[in-house]
Design a protein around this motif. Sequence first.
Motif, PDB file in Angstrom:
ATOM      1  N   TYR A 289      38.779  43.364  36.811  1.00 20.39           N
ATOM      2  CA  TYR A 289      38.531  44.093  38.086  1.00 20.39           C
ATOM      3  C   TYR A 289      39.696  43.024  39.000  1.00 20.39           C
ATOM      4  O   TYR A 289      40.114  42.208  38.577  1.00 20.39           O
ATOM      5  CB  TYR A 289      37.344  43.117  38.549  1.00 20.39           C
ATOM      6  CG  TYR A 289      37.094  43.262  40.035  1.00 20.39           C
ATOM      7  CD1 TYR A 289      36.792  44.573  40.811  1.00 20.39           C
ATOM      8  CD2 TYR A 289      37.071  42.234  40.830  1.00 20.39           C
ATOM      9  CE1 TYR A 289      36.368  44.738  42.068  1.00 20.39           C
ATOM     10  CE2 TYR A 289      36.884  42.223  42.299  1.00 20.39           C
ATOM     11  CZ  TYR A 289      36.766  43.701  42.858  1.00 20.39           C
ATOM     12  OH  TYR A 289      36.464  43.842  44.330  1.00 20.39           O
ATOM     13  N   TYR A 290      40.465  43.973  39.966  1.00 22.02           N
ATOM     14  CA  TYR A 290      41.315  43.214  40.917  1.00 22.02           C
ATOM     15  C   TYR A 290      40.655  43.077  42.118  1.00 22.02           C
ATOM     16  O   TYR A 290      40.443  44.308  42.688  1.00 22.02           O
ATOM     17  CB  TYR A 290      42.575  44.193  40.629  1.00 22.02           C
ATOM     18  CG  TYR A 290      43.637  43.588  41.548  1.00 22.02           C
ATOM     19  CD1 TYR A 290      44.268  42.074  41.365  1.00 22.02           C
ATOM     20  CD2 TYR A 290      44.251  44.153  42.633  1.00 22.02           C
ATOM     21  CE1 TYR A 290      45.228  41.868  42.277  1.00 22.02           C
ATOM     22  CE2 TYR A 290      45.237  43.830  43.321  1.00 22.02           C
ATOM     23  CZ  TYR A 290      45.773  42.569  43.245  1.00 22.02           C
ATOM     24  OH  TYR A 290      46.600  42.023  44.160  1.00 22.02           O
ATOM     25  N   ASP A 291      40.685  42.083  42.867  1.00 24.60           N
ATOM     26  CA  ASP A 291      40.248  41.947  44.097  1.00 24.60           C
ATOM     27  C   ASP A 291      41.212  42.046  45.429  1.00 24.60           C
ATOM     28  O   ASP A 291      40.854  41.671  46.559  1.00 24.60           O
ATOM     29  CB  ASP A 291      39.326  40.728  44.198  1.00 24.60           C
ATOM     30  CG  ASP A 291      39.997  39.515  44.185  1.00 24.60           C
ATOM     31  OD1 ASP A 291      41.084  39.392  44.122  1.00 24.60           O
ATOM     32  OD2 ASP A 291      39.194  38.218  44.414  1.00 24.60           O
ATOM     33  N   GLY A 292      42.456  42.015  44.975  1.00 23.98           N
ATOM     34  CA  GLY A 292      43.335  42.216  46.007  1.00 23.98           C
ATOM     35  C   GLY A 292      44.227  41.055  45.663  1.00 23.98           C
ATOM     36  O   GLY A 292      45.291  40.853  46.452  1.00 23.98           O
ATOM     37  N   GLU A 293      43.663  39.888  45.017  1.00 26.96           N
ATOM     38  CA  GLU A 293      44.504  38.620  45.070  1.00 26.96           C
ATOM     39  C   GLU A 293      44.459  38.161  43.494  1.00 26.96           C
ATOM     40  O   GLU A 293      45.666  37.744  43.028  1.00 26.96           O
ATOM     41  CB  GLU A 293      43.790  37.451  45.970  1.00 26.96           C
ATOM     42  CG  GLU A 293      44.068  37.682  47.331  1.00 26.96           C
ATOM     43  CD  GLU A 293      43.358  36.775  48.327  1.00 26.96           C
ATOM     44  OE1 GLU A 293      43.590  35.499  47.867  1.00 26.96           O
ATOM     45  OE2 GLU A 293      42.971  36.914  49.633  1.00 26.96           O
ATOM     46  N   GLN A 294      43.464  38.304  42.923  1.00 27.86           N
ATOM     47  CA  GLN A 294      43.103  37.872  41.416  1.00 27.86           C
ATOM     48  C   GLN A 294      42.609  38.952  40.415  1.00 27.86           C
ATOM     49  O   GLN A 294      42.173  39.821  41.060  1.00 27.86           O
ATOM     50  CB  GLN A 294      42.204  36.635  41.464  1.00 27.86           C
ATOM     51  CG  GLN A 294      42.609  35.346  42.278  1.00 27.86           C
ATOM     52  CD  GLN A 294      43.648  34.661  41.338  1.00 27.86           C
ATOM     53  OE1 GLN A 294      43.539  34.457  40.218  1.00 27.86           O
ATOM     54  NE2 GLN A 294      44.076  33.608  42.217  1.00 27.86           N
ATOM     55  N   VAL A 295      43.308  39.008  39.410  1.00 32.01           N
ATOM     56  CA  VAL A 295      42.546  39.818  38.357  1.00 32.01           C
ATOM     57  C   VAL A 295      41.752  39.158  37.454  1.00 32.01           C
ATOM     58  O   VAL A 295      42.079  37.933  37.078  1.00 32.01           O
ATOM     59  CB  VAL A 295      43.829  40.227  37.575  1.00 32.01           C
ATOM     60  CG1 VAL A 295      43.427  41.095  36.197  1.00 32.01           C
ATOM     61  CG2 VAL A 295      45.042  41.137  38.112  1.00 32.01           C
TER      62      VAL A 295
END
Length: 79
Positions: free
Chosen positions: A33-39
């Motif tokens: 999952y990528y939250d826009g900052e971290q994978v």
Amino acid sequence: MQGLKELLSGYQSVVLGTQGRNGYPFSSYAPFYYDGEQVYIFISNIATHAKNIQTTPKASALFIEDESKSENIFARKRI
């Protein structure tokens, strides 16, 4: 240049490369999952790749286009 979120939007899993206790490379895949900052890579503590990372905290990640979505298997999109 495309943002990472746009690049990763077509992917659902990642290929992990870890090093086994015997020193040999081990490849497997896992959802992420990528939250826009971290994978965030979802792995179970009982999985071989998780045990390898706990023993040798180094890994590689390969995001590669699904073969069925590629016009040329040798030219698949990858990150």
